[in-house]
Design an enzyme around this catalytic site. Structure first.
Site, PDB file in Angstrom:
ATOM      1  N   HIS A  77      38.575  39.659  43.826  1.00  0.00           N
ATOM      2  CA  HIS A  77      39.216  40.494  44.966  1.00  0.00           C
ATOM      3  C   HIS A  77      38.599  40.406  46.243  1.00  0.00           C
ATOM      4  CE1 HIS A  77      40.268  42.982  41.218  1.00  0.00           C
ATOM      5  NE2 HIS A  77      40.757  41.764  40.985  1.00  0.00           N
ATOM      6  N   ASP A 237      43.920  36.827  41.968  1.00  0.00           N
ATOM      7  CA  ASP A 237      42.895  36.310  41.273  1.00  0.00           C
ATOM      8  C   ASP A 237      42.606  34.938  41.595  1.00  0.00           C
ATOM      9  OD1 ASP A 237      42.034  38.851  40.126  1.00  0.00           O
ATOM     10  OD2 ASP A 237      42.772  38.593  38.183  1.00  0.00           O
ATOM     11  N   HIS A 260      40.608  32.951  34.598  1.00  0.00           N
ATOM     12  CA  HIS A 260      39.504  32.571  35.528  1.00  0.00           C
ATOM     13  C   HIS A 260      38.953  31.398  35.262  1.00  0.00           C
ATOM     14  CE1 HIS A 260      39.722  36.480  37.780  1.00  0.00           C
ATOM     15  NE2 HIS A 260      39.509  37.356  36.914  1.00  0.00           N
TER      16      HIS A 260
END
Length: 275
Positions: A77, A237, A260
């Site tokens: 972030h 993200d 991720h």
């Protein structure tokens, strides 16, 4: 995207999503060309951890960077806020192993960056080039980079929860403001998974003030900031993870039900084809 430099340092404190430990982050201007990097000021010798793809150590529910034994996790972030603001060079001092979650979005980071002020330099051109499409796929999940006239990010998600279901969002950095369109989108989770994640030593710092929580009956802590806030957060993200490339190559980045792990695999592939 523009290349900007912070006018002055700023500092924020908060609880880490997974550790539940309060840390303080101080972001200071760095010299041109130094890149974005973390300094673990709580450790002996204050080790430096570069915010680069090669420093990624794990991607379980957040992105973690490491240099030797020194680690820092949930960096996405803050890095998204810096990169979307055009800040390619920044020293990030932190007194613990996890970046604060704050309100679960990048909104507070972006506000702190704006308050600190920025000096605009020449537009930043990426050293990376994309000549043909790259696709990273895992079952029905994928993330792709496609050569395009302008850089764009598009994200789709699909969850078996009526409140979320299938939703998409697309963001064009040159015409749409990150601060209003992407940064406020908060992290989200599912009520049925909370206990399992806590038993696994995760989300110790998660609560209804810093994360949206969904059940099969609906949202536990409405209202949402956007009707498709979860899709926007996943896009946030992606921006944070791809910022580990240093700058964004000109491409349309498209992700669907990704993670991720897949984001970082795409970043590594982009580096590989440019080596």
């Amino acid at each position: 995207m523009m290349n900007t430099i912070l006018k002055q340092a700023f500092e924020l404190s908060g609880v880490g999503l997974h550790s539940g430990i309060t840390t303080t982050v101080k972001v200071t201007p760095a010299s041109l060309g130094k890149g974005r990097y973390f300094i673990r000021i709580d450790l002996p010798d204050k080790p430096k951890i570069p915010a680069t793809v090669n420093a990624v150590s794990q991607t379980t529910l957040s992105t973690e960077l490491a240099a030797g034994e020194a680690k820092v996790r949930t960096v996405e972030h803050l890095l998204a806020a810096l990169s979307a603001s055009g800040i390619n060079d920044a020293c990030i001092e932190i007194d613990g192993a996890e970046v604060p979650l704050l309100d679960g979005s990048a909104k507070v980071w972006v506000e702190a960056i704006k308050k600190a002020g920025m000096v605009v330099n020449e537009p930043q051109l990426s050293d990376l080039q994309l000549l043909s499409p790259i696709v990273i796929q895992e079952q029905d999940s994928f993330v792709a980079a496609i050569p395009a006239a302008e850089t764009r990010f598009t994200y789709g998600i699909d969850f078996p929860y009526k409140a979320i279901a299938n939703q998409w969002h697309s963001w064009h950095p040159t015409t749409e403001d990150f601060a209003t369109e992407i940064a406020p989108a908060r992290t989200f989770g599912f009520a049925e998974q909370i206990e399992q994640l806590k038993q696994a030593g995760l989300i110790k710092g998660g609560n209804l003030d810093n994360a949206l929580v969904c059940s099969h009956e609906g949202w536990l802590n409405p209202p949402l900031r956007f009707t498709n806030e979860p899709a926007r957060h996943k896009l946030l993200d992606l921006v944070g993870d791809l910022s580990l490339l240093g700058s964004f190559p000109q491409a349309h980045f498209i992700a669907y039900k990704a993670s991720h792990k897949l984001h970082i695999e795409l970043a590594k592939k982009l580096l590989m084809v440019n080596s």
